[in-house]
Design a protein around this motif. Structure first.
Motif, PDB file in Angstrom:
ATOM      1  N   UNK A 133      -0.357  22.832  -7.096  1.00  0.00           N
ATOM      2  CA  UNK A 133       1.182  23.143  -6.383  1.00  0.00           C
ATOM      3  C   UNK A 133       0.842  21.965  -6.191  1.00  0.00           C
ATOM      4  N   UNK A 134       2.382  21.782  -6.236  1.00  0.00           N
ATOM      5  CA  UNK A 134       3.204  20.479  -6.248  1.00  0.00           C
ATOM      6  C   UNK A 134       3.468  20.067  -5.298  1.00  0.00           C
ATOM      7  N   UNK A 135       3.346  18.288  -5.066  1.00  0.00           N
ATOM      8  CA  UNK A 135       3.936  17.801  -4.282  1.00  0.00           C
ATOM      9  C   UNK A 135       4.737  16.202  -4.458  1.00  0.00           C
ATOM     10  N   UNK A 136       5.993  15.833  -4.491  1.00  0.00           N
ATOM     11  CA  UNK A 136       6.218  14.804  -4.892  1.00  0.00           C
ATOM     12  C   UNK A 136       5.594  13.658  -4.073  1.00  0.00           C
ATOM     13  N   UNK A 137       5.274  13.993  -2.771  1.00  0.00           N
ATOM     14  CA  UNK A 137       4.412  12.784  -2.045  1.00  0.00           C
ATOM     15  C   UNK A 137       3.426  12.430  -2.359  1.00  0.00           C
ATOM     16  N   UNK A 138       2.672  13.570  -1.986  1.00  0.00           N
ATOM     17  CA  UNK A 138       0.861  13.113  -2.524  1.00  0.00           C
ATOM     18  C   UNK A 138       0.671  12.849  -4.167  1.00  0.00           C
ATOM     19  N   UNK A 139       1.553  13.209  -4.774  1.00  0.00           N
ATOM     20  CA  UNK A 139       1.447  12.850  -6.201  1.00  0.00           C
ATOM     21  C   UNK A 139       1.979  11.194  -6.804  1.00  0.00           C
ATOM     22  N   UNK A 140       2.618  11.290  -5.315  1.00  0.00           N
ATOM     23  CA  UNK A 140       3.545   9.429  -5.506  1.00  0.00           C
ATOM     24  C   UNK A 140       2.171   8.983  -4.982  1.00  0.00           C
ATOM     25  N   UNK A 141       1.410   9.346  -3.684  1.00  0.00           N
ATOM     26  CA  UNK A 141       0.133   8.080  -3.605  1.00  0.00           C
ATOM     27  C   UNK A 141       0.093   7.946  -3.978  1.00  0.00           C
ATOM     28  N   UNK A 142      -0.701   9.479  -4.390  1.00  0.00           N
ATOM     29  CA  UNK A 142      -2.109   9.660  -6.161  1.00  0.00           C
ATOM     30  C   UNK A 142      -1.905   8.628  -7.209  1.00  0.00           C
ATOM     31  N   UNK A 143      -0.884   8.576  -7.719  1.00  0.00           N
ATOM     32  CA  UNK A 143       0.018   7.793  -8.917  1.00  0.00           C
ATOM     33  C   UNK A 143       0.071   6.410  -8.698  1.00  0.00           C
ATOM     34  N   UNK A 144       0.642   5.676  -7.464  1.00  0.00           N
ATOM     35  CA  UNK A 144       0.688   4.512  -7.194  1.00  0.00           C
ATOM     36  C   UNK A 144      -1.222   4.446  -6.745  1.00  0.00           C
ATOM     37  N   UNK A 145      -1.534   4.845  -6.442  1.00  0.00           N
ATOM     38  CA  UNK A 145      -3.350   4.516  -6.814  1.00  0.00           C
ATOM     39  C   UNK A 145      -3.539   4.362  -7.736  1.00  0.00           C
ATOM     40  N   UNK A 146      -3.487   5.268  -8.493  1.00  0.00           N
ATOM     41  CA  UNK A 146      -4.029   4.920  -9.552  1.00  0.00           C
ATOM     42  C   UNK A 146      -3.422   3.462 -10.586  1.00  0.00           C
ATOM     43  N   UNK A 147      -2.000   3.549 -10.506  1.00  0.00           N
ATOM     44  CA  UNK A 147      -1.641   1.907 -10.761  1.00  0.00           C
ATOM     45  C   UNK A 147      -1.687   0.626 -10.314  1.00  0.00           C
ATOM     46  N   UNK A 148      -2.456   0.678  -8.609  1.00  0.00           N
ATOM     47  CA  UNK A 148      -3.198  -0.034  -8.483  1.00  0.00           C
ATOM     48  C   UNK A 148      -4.033  -0.689  -8.762  1.00  0.00           C
ATOM     49  N   UNK A 149      -5.199   0.544  -9.023  1.00  0.00           N
ATOM     50  CA  UNK A 149      -5.903   0.305  -9.090  1.00  0.00           C
ATOM     51  C   UNK A 149      -6.361   0.107 -10.738  1.00  0.00           C
ATOM     52  N   UNK A 150      -5.610   0.126 -11.963  1.00  0.00           N
ATOM     53  CA  UNK A 150      -5.422  -0.116 -13.216  1.00  0.00           C
ATOM     54  C   UNK A 150      -5.183  -1.610 -13.182  1.00  0.00           C
ATOM     55  N   UNK A 151      -4.259  -2.268 -12.620  1.00  0.00           N
ATOM     56  CA  UNK A 151      -3.804  -3.515 -12.196  1.00  0.00           C
ATOM     57  C   UNK A 151      -4.926  -3.921 -11.179  1.00  0.00           C
TER      58      UNK A 151
END
Length: 621
Positions: A133-151
């Motif tokens: 399924x697709x949801x922009x809000x949840x996708x952005x949350x997960x993407x931000x979290x992954x970016x923060x982890x990599x940083x």
């Protein structure tokens, strides 16, 4: 003429191409009898609306006998509606007419190998898309979290033990429609799903210009995936034409709870449900080929129910009254013949996700159980070594606390044999239940200078996280069985560890040499240790694809079992061997030559070299 024919093909509608594709699928993947049965089944189930005959969700669930308690019918119907639109996936969800049902059955069963150019890879992509399924809000949350982890230097993919907190809990998916995350999937959309046998349809050009939606952030909701896993566990042992309702006892009371617990262990391989709303394709595509290569096998017999019409019963005689049969009912052999504390139907289905079920269901025999036979290497040897076919060892225990714990003398003695360097446990949960196992294709034997096993050996974990560690082709230190002795004081069972080197007595090592990925059980079967050194390479077993970090599990053993994989021939051979050994032991205990003089009889046996010295007696047969 050829150019005109090509232009004509390009101008046909999606509906005409989809119908032609279904006809090609039918010709290539189904027998005439199967097609006839499918049409009869569809005719009996379909409902008509606006001159269109189609199948509804509740009709499909009722026909396939999907248990309501699993709540998986909407998930299954979503999958079918999406796959039914193939190859024009931008038109999903599709109305499930006869042509769409042909495509669904082809993809859901092992017939997909005949039509998809990349076989399993294309199918896995289709199945993910049908569940996503697709949801922009949840996708952005997960993407931000992954970016923060990599940083922060986590370096790599998030794992089931990611400690990064989530600012807000998942509130559900706002748009409950199939997603299509091309960046995550890593291909040029649906153009990659090329059909190997249908060049004349010009389908590639058709969906190059099909306005495929450019969605990003597609993921499978964790709850939907859990429900489907429970269904896949239930149907794993399903035979062709076997009714799913015959497994009704597996979705009630304690059996249902066991099914749910097993599904949670498998779900933990994909994500941490406390912090992740769903599963992205990169994770899905990484975990399934190694950890769960056979997870979708049960879909074949389930969807082949559409190919068997109840009106075609070759077992009935023409003059026989309806509903009666002169043939005796088949004697159904139980899926698991023996009962034990670790192995149950849920665990058996879980193991069948990475070991083909054809060698497991109705073929396993309990060879050794510590609960019944005693926790000793001697009992283990007596029960297991005579089995001349593959075996599965299962060990269950409780994680030992790291601090503030008063250890017993036996525990302290075991811990002193482990290297001083210690990795942290995989999770912070204290006294968590752990279950490990190994599949060995070769018979067990004593280890001298070399380990036994081969490249088919599989080390695995079942609880609390499902994980599989395939054998390496280079390091052969797969398994060892060493009884304690003066030359080898550190006996026990080791998997993935080098065998102890023979040294002089005063230089005997007091520390176990642990492999990078290894499992060790002490000689008293009281304690065990599993080590996963992800950074290291060159071990007998490969590192985890799901947990890319170092950890070590030290545990107290509560249950130990060995199951034999095989049939009646192996069981007969083992029974004969046991009987022979029992006769030998009895004969050696009751030495009597019939002279009435026991001392004289013994003297004669010593002269014959049958007893005395290092001998305990010979066969009297």
């Amino acid at each position: 003429m050829g150019q005109a024919h090509s232009d004509e093909k390009r101008n046909v509608s999606h509906e005409e191409l989809a119908k032609e594709l279904a006809n090609r699928f039918a010709d290539k993947c189904f027998t005439p009898l199967e097609l006839y049965s499918l049409k009869e089944v569809f005719k009996s189930l379909a409902e008509q609306e606006h001159q269109v005959r189609h199948l509804k969700e509740d009709t499909i669930a009722r026909f396939l006998e999907i248990p309501d308690v699993l709540g998986v019918s909407p998930v299954l119907f979503q999958m079918m509606s999406y796959i039914g639109a193939f190859p024009f996936l931008q038109d999903a969800p599709a109305v499930l007419g006869l042509e769409q049902l042909v495509v669904v059955i082809t993809v859901m069963t092992d017939r997909y190998k005949r039509v998809l150019a990349k076989g399993t890879t294309d199918r896995r992509k289709l199945l993910f898309k049908s569940l996503a399924v697709y949801d922009r809000t949840l996708s952005k949350t997960l993407t931000d979290k992954e970016s923060s982890s990599k940083a922060e230097g986590d370096g790599g993919e998030t794992s089931t033990t990611d400690k990064t907190p989530v600012s807000q809990p998942a509130a559900g998916f706002a748009i409950d429609t199939p997603g299509d995350d091309e960046d995550d999937i890593g291909v040029e959309g649906d153009d990659d799903l090329v059909l190997s046998a249908f060049d004349t349809l010009d389908i590639v050009n058709a969906f190059k210009h099909g306005n495929t939606p450019q969605n990003h952030g597609a993921m499978i909701p964790a709850d939907n995936w859990r429900k489907l896993i429970m269904l896949l566990l239930l149907i794993a042992p399903l035979d062709p034409q076997e009714s799913l309702s015959s497994y009704a006892d597996r979705v009630a009371d304690d059996e249902l709870e066991s099914l749910r617990t097993t599904a949670d262990c498998i779900l933990a391989s994909f994500l941490d449900v406390e912090s992740s709303p769903g599963i992205k394709f990169s994770r899905f595509n990484t975990v399934i080929p190694v950890l769960l290569p056979h997870i979708f096998d049960g879909l074949t017999p389930l969807f082949e129910h559409f190919l068997f019409s109840k009106d075609l019963n070759s077992d009935k005689h023409k003059d026989e009254p309806a509903g009666r049969s002169t043939l005796p009912p088949d004697v159904v052999q139980p899926l698991l013949q023996d009962k034990a504390s670790i192995m149950n139907l849920g665990v058996l289905s879980q193991i069948s996700f990475f070991i083909p079920g054809s060698s497991l269901f109705r073929k396993l025999r309990l060879l050794y159980s510590g609960d019944d036979d005693g926790f000793s290497m001697g009992s283990f040897e007596t029960k297991v070594f005579n089995w001349r076919a593959p075996t599965i060892l299962l060990v269950k225990g409780t994680r030992l606390p790291e601090t503030n714990h008063r250890s017993t003398s036996a525990e302290s003695a075991f811990l002193t044999t482990l290297p001083s360097r210690r990795f942290p446990p995989a999770s912070a949960a204290a006294e968590e239940t752990l279950t490990f196992g190994v599949y060995l294709s070769q018979p067990w034997k004593h280890t001298h200078r070399e380990c036994f096993g081969d490249e088919e050996t599989i080390l695995f974990q079942l609880q609390p996280v499902h994980d599989v560690f395939p054998a390496s082709a280079f390091n052969k230190d797969y398994a060892s069985f060493i009884k304690p002795s003066a030359s080898s004081p550190l006996g026990g069972i080791s998997l993935g560890c080098p065998p102890p080197q023979q040294t002089q007595a005063y230089r005997r090592s007091s520390t176990i040499s642990l492999g990078p990925v290894s499992l060790v059980l002490d000689s008293s079967f009281e304690y065990g240790c599993f080590t996963h050194n992800y950074a290291s390479r060159g071990g007998a077993f490969q590192g985890s694809m799901a947990r890319r970090f170092d950890f070590q599990e030290r545990f107290e053993i509560s249950s130990l079992e060995v199951w034999g994989c095989g049939g009646d021939d192996e069981a007969k051979h083992q029974a004969e061997r046991w009987a022979w050994e029992a006769r030998e032991a009895e004969a050696r205990r009751k030495i009597n030559l019939g002279t009435g003089d026991i001392e004289a009889d013994r003297a004669l046996l010593e002269m014959a070299g049958l007893i005395g010295g290092n001998r305990s007696g010979g066969s009297m047969m």
